[in-house]
Write a protein that holds these residues in place. Structure first.
Motif, PDB file in Angstrom:
ATOM      1  N   SER A 293       2.244   9.030 -11.252  1.00  5.28           N
ATOM      2  CA  SER A 293       2.061   7.580 -11.371  1.00  5.28           C
ATOM      3  C   SER A 293       2.912   6.810 -10.365  1.00  5.28           C
ATOM      4  CB  SER A 293       2.377   7.122 -12.797  1.00  5.28           C
ATOM      5  OG  SER A 293       3.727   7.421 -13.099  1.00  5.28           O
ATOM      6  N   ASP A 294       3.989   7.428  -9.848  1.00  3.02           N
ATOM      7  CA  ASP A 294       4.835   6.754  -8.867  1.00  3.02           C
ATOM      8  C   ASP A 294       4.114   6.546  -7.546  1.00  3.02           C
ATOM      9  OD1 ASP A 294       6.880   6.683 -10.684  1.00  3.02           O
ATOM     10  OD2 ASP A 294       7.874   8.459  -9.907  1.00  3.02           O
ATOM     11  N   THR A 295       3.208   7.461  -7.188  1.00  2.00           N
ATOM     12  CA  THR A 295       2.542   7.362  -5.907  1.00  2.00           C
ATOM     13  C   THR A 295       1.138   6.788  -6.028  1.00  2.00           C
ATOM     14  OG1 THR A 295       1.746   9.634  -6.078  1.00  2.00           O
ATOM     15  CG2 THR A 295       3.840   9.289  -4.943  1.00  2.00           C
ATOM     16  N   HIS A 296       0.707   6.481  -7.234  1.00  2.00           N
ATOM     17  CA  HIS A 296      -0.643   5.979  -7.458  1.00  2.00           C
ATOM     18  C   HIS A 296      -0.616   4.461  -7.614  1.00  2.00           C
ATOM     19  CE1 HIS A 296      -4.762   5.914  -8.758  1.00  2.00           C
ATOM     20  NE2 HIS A 296      -4.409   5.222  -9.826  1.00  2.00           N
ATOM     21  N   ASN A 297      -1.341   3.777  -6.759  1.00  2.00           N
ATOM     22  CA  ASN A 297      -1.442   2.321  -6.858  1.00  2.00           C
ATOM     23  C   ASN A 297      -2.655   1.953  -7.690  1.00  2.00           C
ATOM     24  OD1 ASN A 297       0.760   1.428  -5.280  1.00  2.00           O
ATOM     25  ND2 ASN A 297      -0.349   1.951  -3.438  1.00  2.00           N
ATOM     26  N   THR A 298      -2.519   0.891  -8.451  1.00  2.00           N
ATOM     27  CA  THR A 298      -3.658   0.337  -9.165  1.00  2.00           C
ATOM     28  C   THR A 298      -4.155  -0.846  -8.357  1.00  2.00           C
ATOM     29  OG1 THR A 298      -2.760   0.997 -11.302  1.00  2.00           O
ATOM     30  CG2 THR A 298      -4.404  -0.750 -11.312  1.00  2.00           C
ATOM     31  N   TYR A 299      -5.412  -0.771  -7.955  1.00  2.00           N
ATOM     32  CA  TYR A 299      -6.032  -1.847  -7.193  1.00  2.00           C
ATOM     33  C   TYR A 299      -6.879  -2.681  -8.129  1.00  2.00           C
ATOM     34  CZ  TYR A 299      -4.560   0.967  -3.263  1.00  2.00           C
ATOM     35  OH  TYR A 299      -3.811   1.688  -2.376  1.00  2.00           O
ATOM     36  N   LEU A 300      -6.752  -4.006  -8.023  1.00  2.00           N
ATOM     37  CA  LEU A 300      -7.463  -4.924  -8.898  1.00  2.00           C
ATOM     38  C   LEU A 300      -8.321  -5.887  -8.091  1.00  2.00           C
ATOM     39  CD1 LEU A 300      -4.436  -5.987 -11.144  1.00  2.00           C
ATOM     40  CD2 LEU A 300      -6.127  -4.216 -11.652  1.00  2.00           C
ATOM     41  N   THR A 301      -9.450  -6.254  -8.648  1.00  2.00           N
ATOM     42  CA  THR A 301     -10.254  -7.325  -8.067  1.00  2.00           C
ATOM     43  C   THR A 301      -9.599  -8.661  -8.435  1.00  2.00           C
ATOM     44  OG1 THR A 301     -11.624  -7.583 -10.024  1.00  2.00           O
ATOM     45  CG2 THR A 301     -12.373  -5.974  -8.352  1.00  2.00           C
ATOM     46  N   THR A 302     -10.092  -9.731  -7.863  1.00  2.00           N
ATOM     47  CA  THR A 302      -9.560 -11.061  -8.188  1.00  2.00           C
ATOM     48  C   THR A 302      -9.732 -11.361  -9.674  1.00  2.00           C
ATOM     49  OG1 THR A 302     -10.115 -11.797  -5.958  1.00  2.00           O
ATOM     50  CG2 THR A 302      -9.627 -13.512  -7.568  1.00  2.00           C
TER      51      THR A 302
ATOM     52  N   PRO B 291      -9.371 -17.190 -11.079  1.00  2.00           N
ATOM     53  CA  PRO B 291      -9.664 -16.596  -9.766  1.00  2.00           C
ATOM     54  C   PRO B 291      -9.613 -17.634  -8.647  1.00  2.00           C
ATOM     55  CG  PRO B 291     -11.181 -15.730 -11.390  1.00  2.00           C
ATOM     56  CD  PRO B 291     -10.400 -16.837 -12.062  1.00  2.00           C
ATOM     57  N   ARG B 292     -10.055 -18.835  -8.941  1.00  2.00           N
ATOM     58  CA  ARG B 292     -10.026 -19.894  -7.937  1.00  2.00           C
ATOM     59  C   ARG B 292      -8.587 -20.227  -7.518  1.00  2.00           C
ATOM     60  NH1 ARG B 292     -13.033 -25.771  -8.184  1.00  2.00           N
ATOM     61  NH2 ARG B 292     -12.059 -26.559  -6.296  1.00  2.00           N
ATOM     62  N   THR B 293      -7.678 -20.316  -8.482  1.00  2.00           N
ATOM     63  CA  THR B 293      -6.272 -20.585  -8.169  1.00  2.00           C
ATOM     64  C   THR B 293      -5.683 -19.454  -7.334  1.00  2.00           C
ATOM     65  OG1 THR B 293      -5.970 -21.920 -10.151  1.00  2.00           O
ATOM     66  CG2 THR B 293      -3.983 -20.991  -9.164  1.00  2.00           C
ATOM     67  N   ILE B 294      -6.021 -18.225  -7.681  1.00  2.00           N
ATOM     68  CA  ILE B 294      -5.529 -17.085  -6.911  1.00  2.00           C
ATOM     69  C   ILE B 294      -6.007 -17.187  -5.468  1.00  2.00           C
ATOM     70  CG2 ILE B 294      -5.703 -14.574  -6.610  1.00  2.00           C
ATOM     71  CD1 ILE B 294      -5.822 -14.434  -9.736  1.00  2.00           C
TER      72      ILE B 294
ATOM     73  N   ILE C 263     -11.364  -8.324  -1.329  1.00  2.85           N
ATOM     74  CA  ILE C 263      -9.918  -8.190  -1.456  1.00  2.85           C
ATOM     75  C   ILE C 263      -9.615  -7.335  -2.673  1.00  2.85           C
ATOM     76  CG2 ILE C 263      -7.794  -9.441  -1.977  1.00  2.85           C
ATOM     77  CD1 ILE C 263      -8.945 -11.801  -0.431  1.00  2.85           C
ATOM     78  N   LEU C 264      -8.692  -6.396  -2.514  1.00  4.73           N
ATOM     79  CA  LEU C 264      -8.162  -5.637  -3.637  1.00  4.73           C
ATOM     80  C   LEU C 264      -6.661  -5.878  -3.704  1.00  4.73           C
ATOM     81  CD1 LEU C 264     -10.045  -2.233  -3.341  1.00  4.73           C
ATOM     82  CD2 LEU C 264     -10.494  -4.112  -4.936  1.00  4.73           C
ATOM     83  N   PHE C 265      -6.206  -6.264  -4.887  1.00  2.37           N
ATOM     84  CA  PHE C 265      -4.797  -6.573  -5.093  1.00  2.37           C
ATOM     85  C   PHE C 265      -4.049  -5.327  -5.535  1.00  2.37           C
ATOM     86  CE2 PHE C 265      -7.039 -10.541  -5.451  1.00  2.37           C
ATOM     87  CZ  PHE C 265      -6.239 -11.389  -4.704  1.00  2.37           C
ATOM     88  N   ILE C 266      -2.823  -5.165  -5.059  1.00  2.00           N
ATOM     89  CA  ILE C 266      -1.976  -4.016  -5.380  1.00  2.00           C
ATOM     90  C   ILE C 266      -1.059  -4.426  -6.528  1.00  2.00           C
ATOM     91  CG2 ILE C 266      -0.290  -2.373  -4.467  1.00  2.00           C
ATOM     92  CD1 ILE C 266      -1.427  -3.186  -1.636  1.00  2.00           C
TER      93      ILE C 266
END
Length: 75
Positions: A3-12, A23-26, A50-53
């Motif tokens: 889990s230390d090396t695994h990033n979770t990528y999120l949509t807006t 989402p608009r504010t982001i 865009i994918l957020f880390i």
């Protein structure tokens, strides 16, 4: 993979649900002001999406809270 090396990528929309901003504010207020490309988000394959880390965002949010609390403490 640990889990230390695994990033979770999120949509807006997913980030919006986690941090309780629309989402608009982001997109209009936080992007490139508080959320920096290459640190907090990426554009995979040079595309528009865009994918957020999450790990970087969470770390900076917690760090900012800690900094604000330490400034508020009387000496």
């Amino acid at each position: 993979m640990s889990s230390d090396t695994h990033n979770t990528y999120l949509t807006t929309d997913q980030l919006s649900a986690r941090i309780h901003y629309t989402p608009r504010t982001i997109r209009n207020e936080l992007l490139d002001c508080c959320l920096i490309e290459g640190r907090h988000y990426i554009r995979p394959f040079g595309r528009r999406k865009i994918l957020f880390i999450w790990a970087a965002i969470e770390s900076d949010m917690l760090s900012a809270e800690h900094d604000a609390l330490s400034l508020a403490q009387p000496e």
